[in-house]
Design a protein around this motif. Structure first.
Motif, PDB file in Angstrom:
ATOM      1  N   ASP A  90      -9.816   4.623  -4.971  1.00 47.94           N
ATOM      2  CA  ASP A  90     -10.905   4.476  -5.951  1.00 47.94           C
ATOM      3  C   ASP A  90     -10.530   3.451  -7.027  1.00 47.94           C
ATOM      4  OD1 ASP A  90     -12.495   6.276  -4.647  1.00 47.94           O
ATOM      5  OD2 ASP A  90     -11.808   8.010  -5.819  1.00 47.94           O
ATOM      6  N   LEU A  91      -9.276   3.521  -7.474  1.00 46.07           N
ATOM      7  CA  LEU A  91      -8.822   2.556  -8.484  1.00 46.07           C
ATOM      8  C   LEU A  91      -8.796   1.133  -7.920  1.00 46.07           C
ATOM      9  CD1 LEU A  91      -5.876   4.567 -10.088  1.00 46.07           C
ATOM     10  CD2 LEU A  91      -8.057   3.971 -11.170  1.00 46.07           C
ATOM     11  N   ALA A  92      -8.366   1.023  -6.661  1.00 48.09           N
ATOM     12  CA  ALA A  92      -8.301  -0.299  -6.026  1.00 48.09           C
ATOM     13  C   ALA A  92      -9.698  -0.901  -5.925  1.00 48.09           C
ATOM     14  CB  ALA A  92      -7.664  -0.192  -4.641  1.00 48.09           C
ATOM     15  N   ARG A  93     -10.676  -0.059  -5.593  1.00 47.25           N
ATOM     16  CA  ARG A  93     -12.052  -0.576  -5.450  1.00 47.25           C
ATOM     17  C   ARG A  93     -12.601  -1.077  -6.780  1.00 47.25           C
ATOM     18  NH1 ARG A  93     -12.322   4.287  -2.415  1.00 47.25           N
ATOM     19  NH2 ARG A  93     -11.758   3.773  -0.272  1.00 47.25           N
ATOM     20  N   GLN A  94     -12.082  -0.497  -7.879  1.00 45.05           N
ATOM     21  CA  GLN A  94     -12.502  -1.002  -9.197  1.00 45.05           C
ATOM     22  C   GLN A  94     -11.799  -2.318  -9.538  1.00 45.05           C
ATOM     23  OE1 GLN A  94     -11.925   2.104 -12.173  1.00 45.05           O
ATOM     24  NE2 GLN A  94     -12.709   3.599 -10.705  1.00 45.05           N
ATOM     25  N   ALA A  95     -10.610  -2.517  -8.962  1.00 42.34           N
ATOM     26  CA  ALA A  95      -9.813  -3.693  -9.334  1.00 42.34           C
ATOM     27  C   ALA A  95     -10.260  -4.963  -8.606  1.00 42.34           C
ATOM     28  CB  ALA A  95      -8.340  -3.426  -9.035  1.00 42.34           C
ATOM     29  N   VAL A  96     -10.768  -4.825  -7.387  1.00 43.92           N
ATOM     30  CA  VAL A  96     -11.067  -6.020  -6.596  1.00 43.92           C
ATOM     31  C   VAL A  96     -12.363  -6.677  -7.073  1.00 43.92           C
ATOM     32  CG1 VAL A  96      -9.807  -5.178  -4.591  1.00 43.92           C
ATOM     33  CG2 VAL A  96     -12.252  -4.692  -4.788  1.00 43.92           C
ATOM     34  N   ARG A  97     -12.484  -7.954  -6.797  1.00 43.34           N
ATOM     35  CA  ARG A  97     -13.679  -8.717  -7.200  1.00 43.34           C
ATOM     36  C   ARG A  97     -14.185  -9.524  -6.009  1.00 43.34           C
ATOM     37  NH1 ARG A  97     -10.709 -12.105 -10.966  1.00 43.34           N
ATOM     38  NH2 ARG A  97      -8.967 -11.115  -9.925  1.00 43.34           N
ATOM     39  N   PRO A  98     -14.642  -8.836  -4.971  1.00 42.66           N
ATOM     40  CA  PRO A  98     -15.004  -9.557  -3.742  1.00 42.66           C
ATOM     41  C   PRO A  98     -16.368 -10.242  -3.826  1.00 42.66           C
ATOM     42  CG  PRO A  98     -15.421  -7.215  -3.471  1.00 42.66           C
ATOM     43  CD  PRO A  98     -14.841  -7.393  -4.852  1.00 42.66           C
ATOM     44  N   ILE A  99     -16.567 -11.206  -2.948  1.00 43.67           N
ATOM     45  CA  ILE A  99     -17.877 -11.833  -2.790  1.00 43.67           C
ATOM     46  C   ILE A  99     -18.360 -11.602  -1.357  1.00 43.67           C
ATOM     47  CG2 ILE A  99     -17.550 -13.646  -4.524  1.00 43.67           C
ATOM     48  CD1 ILE A  99     -16.952 -15.554  -2.093  1.00 43.67           C
ATOM     49  N   LEU A 122       0.193   5.577  -8.506  1.00 41.50           N
ATOM     50  CA  LEU A 122       0.949   6.068  -7.348  1.00 41.50           C
ATOM     51  C   LEU A 122       2.392   6.429  -7.688  1.00 41.50           C
ATOM     52  CD1 LEU A 122      -0.291   3.607  -4.572  1.00 41.50           C
ATOM     53  CD2 LEU A 122      -0.736   6.062  -4.710  1.00 41.50           C
ATOM     54  N   LEU A 123       2.920   5.867  -8.781  1.00 43.42           N
ATOM     55  CA  LEU A 123       4.326   6.064  -9.117  1.00 43.42           C
ATOM     56  C   LEU A 123       4.667   7.553  -9.276  1.00 43.42           C
ATOM     57  CD1 LEU A 123       5.616   3.446 -11.709  1.00 43.42           C
ATOM     58  CD2 LEU A 123       6.373   3.838  -9.365  1.00 43.42           C
ATOM     59  N   ASN A 124       5.809   7.938  -8.707  1.00 37.81           N
ATOM     60  CA  ASN A 124       6.315   9.315  -8.791  1.00 37.81           C
ATOM     61  C   ASN A 124       5.401  10.344  -8.143  1.00 37.81           C
ATOM     62  OD1 ASN A 124       8.602   8.455 -10.272  1.00 37.81           O
ATOM     63  ND2 ASN A 124       7.284   8.304 -12.087  1.00 37.81           N
ATOM     64  N   LYS A 125       4.514   9.863  -7.269  1.00 36.72           N
ATOM     65  CA  LYS A 125       3.683  10.808  -6.505  1.00 36.72           C
ATOM     66  C   LYS A 125       4.040  10.683  -5.023  1.00 36.72           C
ATOM     67  CE  LYS A 125      -0.474  11.004  -9.425  1.00 36.72           C
ATOM     68  NZ  LYS A 125      -0.451   9.818 -10.320  1.00 36.72           N
ATOM     69  N   GLU A 161      -4.726  12.852  -0.373  1.00 39.63           N
ATOM     70  CA  GLU A 161      -5.483  13.017  -1.624  1.00 39.63           C
ATOM     71  C   GLU A 161      -5.062  11.977  -2.660  1.00 39.63           C
ATOM     72  OE1 GLU A 161      -3.775  15.554  -0.029  1.00 39.63           O
ATOM     73  OE2 GLU A 161      -5.652  16.120   0.988  1.00 39.63           O
ATOM     74  N   VAL A 162      -3.743  11.790  -2.786  1.00 32.73           N
ATOM     75  CA  VAL A 162      -3.237  10.808  -3.754  1.00 32.73           C
ATOM     76  C   VAL A 162      -3.741   9.406  -3.398  1.00 32.73           C
ATOM     77  CG1 VAL A 162      -1.145   9.619  -4.536  1.00 32.73           C
ATOM     78  CG2 VAL A 162      -1.205  12.130  -4.446  1.00 32.73           C
ATOM     79  N   MET A 179      -4.947   4.060   2.793  1.00 33.26           N
ATOM     80  CA  MET A 179      -4.745   5.317   3.516  1.00 33.26           C
ATOM     81  C   MET A 179      -3.636   5.196   4.567  1.00 33.26           C
ATOM     82  SD  MET A 179      -6.836   7.071   1.848  1.00 33.26           S
ATOM     83  CE  MET A 179      -6.808   8.670   2.651  1.00 33.26           C
ATOM     84  N   ARG A 180      -3.381   3.965   5.038  1.00 33.14           N
ATOM     85  CA  ARG A 180      -2.315   3.769   6.036  1.00 33.14           C
ATOM     86  C   ARG A 180      -0.947   4.129   5.470  1.00 33.14           C
ATOM     87  NH1 ARG A 180      -5.296   2.763  10.610  1.00 33.14           N
ATOM     88  NH2 ARG A 180      -6.288   0.731  10.532  1.00 33.14           N
ATOM     89  N   LEU A 181      -0.802   4.075   4.170  1.00 38.37           N
ATOM     90  CA  LEU A 181       0.519   4.299   3.578  1.00 38.37           C
ATOM     91  C   LEU A 181       0.928   5.763   3.651  1.00 38.37           C
ATOM     92  CD1 LEU A 181       0.239   1.983   0.431  1.00 38.37           C
ATOM     93  CD2 LEU A 181       0.788   1.395   2.785  1.00 38.37           C
ATOM     94  N   GLU A 182       0.043   6.595   4.179  1.00 32.67           N
ATOM     95  CA  GLU A 182       0.355   8.014   4.313  1.00 32.67           C
ATOM     96  C   GLU A 182       1.472   8.260   5.327  1.00 32.67           C
ATOM     97  OE1 GLU A 182      -2.753  10.387   5.932  1.00 32.67           O
ATOM     98  OE2 GLU A 182      -1.721  12.249   5.515  1.00 32.67           O
ATOM     99  N   THR A 183       1.570   7.393   6.323  1.00 32.03           N
ATOM    100  CA  THR A 183       2.500   7.619   7.427  1.00 32.03           C
ATOM    101  C   THR A 183       3.916   8.017   7.019  1.00 32.03           C
ATOM    102  OG1 THR A 183       1.230   5.865   8.414  1.00 32.03           O
ATOM    103  CG2 THR A 183       3.033   6.729   9.724  1.00 32.03           C
ATOM    104  N   PRO A 184       4.562   7.309   6.073  1.00 31.68           N
ATOM    105  CA  PRO A 184       5.962   7.640   5.818  1.00 31.68           C
ATOM    106  C   PRO A 184       6.155   9.043   5.264  1.00 31.68           C
ATOM    107  CG  PRO A 184       5.243   5.826   4.425  1.00 31.68           C
ATOM    108  CD  PRO A 184       4.092   6.186   5.264  1.00 31.68           C
ATOM    109  N   ALA A 185       5.127   9.556   4.612  1.00 30.25           N
ATOM    110  CA  ALA A 185       5.232  10.924   4.121  1.00 30.25           C
ATOM    111  C   ALA A 185       5.406  11.904   5.271  1.00 30.25           C
ATOM    112  CB  ALA A 185       3.994  11.271   3.305  1.00 30.25           C
TER     113      ALA A 185
END
Lengths: 157, 287
Positions: free
Chosen positions: B245-254, B230-233, B238-239, B273-279
């Motif tokens: 997708d990366l976050a879904r690979q990082a989590v290890r839920p049960i 996400l840095l510098n984007k 879309e971003v 996706m909520r972080l879109e607002t400030p843009a």
């Protein structure tokens, strides 16, 4: 241990085990059965009381924790049982089985004392720690709003 | 019968922990007394934080916020310095438990319970908070992410007390966001939660990102890959979808009674996706 605290505006001295649950002390030792035990694990709010002006759960407190404190239960809200929130609950039909009612009234009366002009969603938030399985909550919210109006008029009058 | 002791100083409390049999530190009691009731813990003695001088304090220095372990959650979330500099924490505490639980429960207690669903933990990780432990030999400090070692497991040694958590004030212009997905609004244990801190530059690109998810692993999950992505984007849809997708690979839920692992994985990405607002020019903070 010798426990001294203020209970419903009266000084109380009682001999108790320090780790006795506050709800058991209130209900069984002191006979104040208005405070109810629902879940016993802090999830239902039926045992809501006021300690030092804040709502707390009597099922998750030990007797020793109220040493020197000011404690108010439903019995102490109004000597005659006619506190504006109590009146609003009967007037609005907000009581069905009644088990959650003391906790609801303790939460609402505490909230309204600090927030005299609440929006309906704030009333819902004020009782968000009190479960009711009968009313569907709407009449409790109605009672909260009616109580807020009554309290304001009493204040003005 | 277990006695309940009320030391008035930290030294006195540490002394009691050293000299008594099977002591339990009692803060708000909202977790401990449930465990005692269920027979999962049988303390020989309770050592209460209630009357220790300074144990409930919330302090602000020029660069730091310091929250003592015994500070009640309701007071933390209402504190002006927390609203100004730790809004992500205030947002999380506002949806923790219920009003009564927030009056009783403490930050120290929520950290010590070390639940993967502990609502204060994702904000503390995102704020890069540190904890300070008091022991007979003095204080030791460590990042909260090192202190929490597993569900219900911390690095606290016998005879020690968690004394405070502290964090550096985020730079001005930092956006704070916390969201919890639960089965209802109040008295809800999170199924997935996200704490996010990020600083958009005037052109909308973010120059600093900290993300931490709750309830999607044995402890709080962080994802340096997602943050770097996400840095510098600019935080466009879309971003953020790519970051999801990366976050879904990082989590290890049960899967458990509250949600399935698949649901948690999906939502962990969706919450970004909520972080879109400030843009779009809105300030993304609830306080």
């Amino acid at each position: 241990m010798k426990l001294e605290f203020t209970l419903n505006s009266a000084k109380v001295t009682v001999e108790t085990a320090p780790d006795r649950r506050l709800i058991d002390l209130l209900r069984e030792d002191l006979g104040l059965t208005g405070t109810k035990e629902g879940c016993g694990t802090g999830e239902c709010g039926a045992c809501t009381i006021r300690v030092q002006g804040e709502t707390k759960l009597a099922c998750l407190m030990l007797a020793a924790q109220v040493q020197g404190c000011d404690v108010v239960t439903i019995e102490g809200l109004d000597p005659a049982g006619h506190h504006p929130v109590q009146e609003a609950f009967t007037g609005s039909g907000a009581v069905q089985c009644g088990f959650c009612t003391p906790g609801m009234i303790m939460s609402l009366s505490t909230y309204l004392a600090a927030h005299p002009d609440p929006a309906p969603e704030k009333i819902r938030e004020a009782v968000s720690g009190n479960l009711c399985r009968c009313t569907g909550y709407q009449k409790i919210v109605d009672a909260g709003l009616a109580a807020a109006r009554a309290l304001k008029e009493a204040h003005r009058g | 019968m277990a006695d309940v002791l009320f030391p008035v100083s930290l030294d006195q409390a540490l002394d009691l922990l050293a000299k008594t049999e099977a002591p339990a530190v009692l803060a708000g009691g909202t977790d401990l007394l449930v465990q005692v009731r269920q027979g999962k813990k049988t303390p020989g003695i309770f050592v209460s934080l209630d009357r220790i001088e300074g144990a409930q304090e919330i302090l602000e220095t020029e660069t730091e916020i310091i929250i003592r372990a015994g500070a009640p959650l309701a007071r933390i979330m209402a504190h002006p310095a927390i609203r100004d500099h730790g809004s992500v924490l205030a947002q999380a505490l506002a949806v923790l438990g219920s009003p009564q639980i927030r009056n009783m429960g403490t930050l120290g207690g929520n950290i010590m319970t070390a639940s993967p669903a502990g609502d204060s933990l994702p904000p503390l990780y995102a704020l890069d908070a540190r904890v300070q432990l008091a022991g007979p030999e003095g204080f030791r400090r460590m990042p909260v992410r090192d202190f929490i070692q597993g569900p219900g497991k911390t690095a606290l040694a016998p005879g020690e007390i968690l004394w405070q958590a502290n964090f550096t004030k985020p730079a001005p212009g930092t956006c704070h966001w916390f969201e919890k997905v639960g089965q209802r609004t109040a008295l809800s244990i999170s199924m997935v939660s996200l704490a996010a801190l990020f600083r958009p530059d005037p052109d909308g690109r973010v120059s600093k990102v900290s993300l931490a998810w709750g309830s999607v692993g044995p402890t709080i999950v962080e994802s340096p890959e997602t943050e770097t992505f996400l840095l510098n984007k600019p935080l466009t849809r879309e971003v953020l979808a790519g970051a999801g997708d990366l976050a879904r690979q990082a989590v290890r839920p049960i899967s458990d009674i509250r949600a399935t692992a698949d649901f948690r994985r999906q939502v962990a990405g969706n919450l970004l996706m909520r972080l879109e607002t400030p843009a779009k020019g809105k300030r993304l903070t609830r306080y």
